[in-house]
Enzyme design. Sequence first.
Site, PDB file in Angstrom:
ATOM      1  N   THR A  21       0.816  -1.213   0.000  1.00  8.63           N
ATOM      2  CA  THR A  21       0.000   0.000   0.000  1.00  8.63           C
ATOM      3  C   THR A  21       0.848   1.262   0.000  1.00  8.63           C
ATOM      4  O   THR A  21       0.422   2.300  -0.508  1.00  8.63           O
ATOM      5  CB  THR A  21      -0.937  -0.004   1.225  1.00  8.63           C
ATOM      6  OG1 THR A  21      -1.765  -1.169   1.161  1.00  8.63           O
ATOM      7  CG2 THR A  21      -1.827   1.227   1.262  1.00  8.63           C
ATOM      8  N   THR A 101       1.022  -4.364   4.628  1.00  5.48           N
ATOM      9  CA  THR A 101       0.753  -4.707   6.018  1.00  5.48           C
ATOM     10  C   THR A 101       0.059  -6.062   6.193  1.00  5.48           C
ATOM     11  O   THR A 101       0.068  -6.625   7.287  1.00  5.48           O
ATOM     12  CB  THR A 101      -0.105  -3.616   6.687  1.00  5.48           C
ATOM     13  OG1 THR A 101      -1.331  -3.460   5.958  1.00  5.48           O
ATOM     14  CG2 THR A 101       0.643  -2.299   6.729  1.00  5.48           C
TER      15      THR A 101
END
Length: 356
Positions: A21, A101
């Site tokens: 991300t 993540t």
Amino acid sequence: MTNAETSTDTPHIVICTTGGTITASTTPEGAVLAGDSDPATHAMLDGLRAVLPEEIRVSARTVLDADSSTFGPAEWDLLVDAVADVLSDPGVSGVVVTHGTDTLEETAIALDLHHDDPRPVAITGAQLPADHPEADGPANLLDAVLLAADPVSGGLGVLVVLGRAILQARGVRKWHTTDPVAFARNSPEHPVEDLPPELERPTLPARARFADTRVDVVACPPGADAVALLACVEAGARGLVLEGSGSGNLPPLVADAVARLADDRPDLVVVASTRVPRGEASSTYGGRGGGAELATRGVLSCGYLRSGQARVLLAALLSTADAANGAGGDNGDGGDGGDGAAAEVRRRWARYHLYS
């Protein structure tokens, strides 16, 4: 990307990028896409250099470029090799890994199990894509680089840096899907400095090969039977992490299957985990499926690790035990009294497992 020239009188931090991300973009339909992120990575590094103190030099190496939900054992192998290769250069002061993540906790412990170099390794990411007006990636990356450049961070192993939090790798897990402070560390109430030195952060004696060692995680909710567990065994699992309830208790039908496997498959290593997010899983309760009863069958407890990191640790121990016992896995004698890989893992678990 080409590495910048190193300097002997200034910290040189190498950033290993893997996508995620932190360099992702948003489609017109609102979907976040990681991968093919070279332009975003260049922009991220340009922004970093603009705010870094002049005495810190950074260079970058592209290792992967994808959403971390696609990562698995092969990618852990690649990243362990990449970080080791970067640290083979004595001119490097520290390493930062940028990572999605979703699977950061698995990569963090895979790296930490191998990291016996005193130089810092920090792993960071983001909860918002690079093109978001409130993107958190740039601040996280800056914090990670500053941490990796600080000699005080040396000797602490791999550190997870996100949302201004700094956490040691073992016991860390993603606790929130969207909060900027994405990770928390499951650890005992007493401080780490009170633990015996040999249980603090031991590293592996040899290089593990994760892609060669199948370990599966099986959810075992109340009332579950053994169908999923036995399917994993049939598929060739060398180890199982069973995610039960409470302090690591399993449903009766699952416990019955584990008891049979203890007799029939002594080469298979089983670890009991829990769906409870915090606290210790331990061999506490007696009775059918209780942790104490499971322990008599050779089942190991995950302690303060949760299923994702327990899987990585079990695969690492099986892989290195295989190497010590000769290629091809357990030598066939199995059991706690044997010299096979599974027996070796059971002997070594308490040393390499966090807070056993």
